[in-house]
Motif scaffolding. Structure first.
Motif, short mmCIF file in Angstrom:
data_model
loop_
_atom_site.label_atom_id
_atom_site.label_comp_id
_atom_site.label_asym_id
_atom_site.label_seq_id
_atom_site.Cartn_x
_atom_site.Cartn_y
_atom_site.Cartn_z
N ALA A 99 -8.21 -12.12 -111.18
CA ALA A 99 -8.49 -13.10 -110.33
C ALA A 99 -9.57 -12.99 -109.57
N LEU A 100 -9.82 -11.63 -108.94
CA LEU A 100 -11.01 -11.51 -108.27
C LEU A 100 -12.39 -11.64 -109.15
N MET A 101 -12.30 -11.23 -110.45
CA MET A 101 -13.44 -11.53 -111.19
C MET A 101 -13.65 -12.84 -111.62
N ILE A 102 -12.72 -13.47 -111.44
CA ILE A 102 -13.04 -14.90 -111.76
C ILE A 102 -13.42 -15.89 -110.53
N VAL A 103 -12.22 -15.73 -109.62
CA VAL A 103 -12.69 -16.55 -108.58
C VAL A 103 -13.57 -16.40 -107.43
N THR A 104 -13.98 -15.05 -107.34
CA THR A 104 -15.03 -14.76 -106.19
C THR A 104 -16.45 -15.22 -106.84
N PRO A 105 -16.59 -15.06 -108.05
CA PRO A 105 -18.03 -15.53 -108.50
C PRO A 105 -18.09 -17.23 -108.49
N LEU A 143 -14.19 -18.21 -97.94
CA LEU A 143 -13.10 -17.72 -99.03
C LEU A 143 -13.66 -16.60 -100.00
N HIS A 144 -15.29 -16.97 -100.30
CA HIS A 144 -15.97 -15.99 -100.84
C HIS A 144 -16.14 -14.76 -100.23
N GLU A 145 -16.29 -14.67 -99.05
CA GLU A 145 -16.30 -13.47 -98.21
C GLU A 145 -14.85 -12.89 -98.04
N LEU A 146 -13.74 -13.38 -98.11
CA LEU A 146 -12.50 -12.92 -98.00
C LEU A 146 -12.13 -12.39 -99.39
N MET A 147 -12.46 -12.96 -100.27
CA MET A 147 -12.37 -12.48 -101.81
C MET A 147 -13.14 -11.23 -101.96
N GLY A 148 -14.38 -11.19 -101.29
CA GLY A 148 -15.22 -10.04 -101.35
C GLY A 148 -14.40 -8.82 -100.62
N THR A 149 -14.00 -8.95 -99.63
CA THR A 149 -13.24 -7.73 -99.05
C THR A 149 -12.15 -7.65 -99.39
N ALA A 150 -11.14 -8.35 -99.99
CA ALA A 150 -9.95 -8.12 -100.69
C ALA A 150 -10.58 -7.29 -101.95
N GLY A 151 -11.54 -7.64 -102.68
CA GLY A 151 -11.92 -6.51 -103.63
C GLY A 151 -12.39 -5.22 -103.40
N TYR A 152 -12.83 -5.01 -102.34
CA TYR A 152 -12.94 -3.70 -101.78
C TYR A 152 -11.70 -2.74 -101.99
N PHE A 153 -10.44 -3.62 -101.41
CA PHE A 153 -9.18 -2.84 -101.48
C PHE A 153 -8.76 -2.73 -102.84
N LEU A 154 -8.81 -4.07 -103.85
CA LEU A 154 -8.16 -4.08 -104.83
C LEU A 154 -8.78 -2.92 -105.78
N ILE A 155 -10.10 -2.72 -105.73
CA ILE A 155 -11.04 -1.79 -106.56
C ILE A 155 -10.53 -0.41 -106.16
N GLY A 156 -10.26 -0.12 -104.87
CA GLY A 156 -10.02 1.28 -104.30
C GLY A 156 -8.81 1.49 -104.95
#
Length: 182
Positions: A99-105, A143-156
């Protein structure tokens, strides 16, 4: 090059795409963070933002290939098999990462569209998805910035889980996604 997953290892293309996506995502995060070092409107800042857009769209296009490979075969078995809670957590994590790799871009694409900017893609321009909209711009930006921030946590968390499985559980979770020595 192996095109089909074995019982204990992912195929070569899936492994390559996995690590390429990591590099692209790290580069996308890096370019948007490094832009802050330069003043607004400066050439280096604009160049970094353009690379951010191109890297994000690369992730968006490549994730569909990853998904196709994911659904074409069965995943290699984890040995020893993790408990049901870990299996459910892993399933949720993979859904969240896709979802991160689809929704964020996609949100980035919508954001640029809402301000009337074309999306650069290595010498091409990707068309806008919507017309200019001052109403939608702040929503897409947030929303883009929120997903970007969430990405740091998900990837970590994803990386930490791989290391946990490798060093604590001592299973083959991480080894399945590393290049195999033939």
């Amino acid at each position: 090059m192996r095109w089909i997953n074995s019982t204990d290892h992912y195929n070569s293309l899936s492994i390559t795409l996995h690590w390429l996506m990591l590099v692209l995502i790290v580069a996308a995060y890096s370019t948007i963070e490094l832009r802050e070092l330069f003043s607004k409107g400066s050439d280096p800042r604009d160049t970094l933002k353009s690379f951010h857009f191109m890297l994000g769209m690369s992730v968006f296009f490549l994730v569909w290939l990853r998904l196709a490979f994911r659904f074409m075969g069965t995943a290699p078995a984890i040995t020893p098999e993790p408990n049901k809670h870990q299996q459910k957590a892993a399933e949720f994590m993979h859904i969240a990462l896709y979802a991160l790799m689809i929704v964020t871009p996609l949100l980035g694409w919508l954001l640029l569209s809402s301000v009337g900017k074309p999306v650069p893609f290595f010498g091409l321009e990707i068309p806008s998805l919507i017309g200019e909209s001052k109403t939608l711009k702040p929503i897409f930006k947030e929303l883009h910035e929120l997903m970007g921030t969430a990405g740091y946590f998900l990837i970590g968390l994803h990386a930490a889980a791989g290391l946990f499985h490798h060093y604590v559980q001592r299973d083959n979770t991480m080894l399945r996604m590393l290049p195999k020595k033939d």
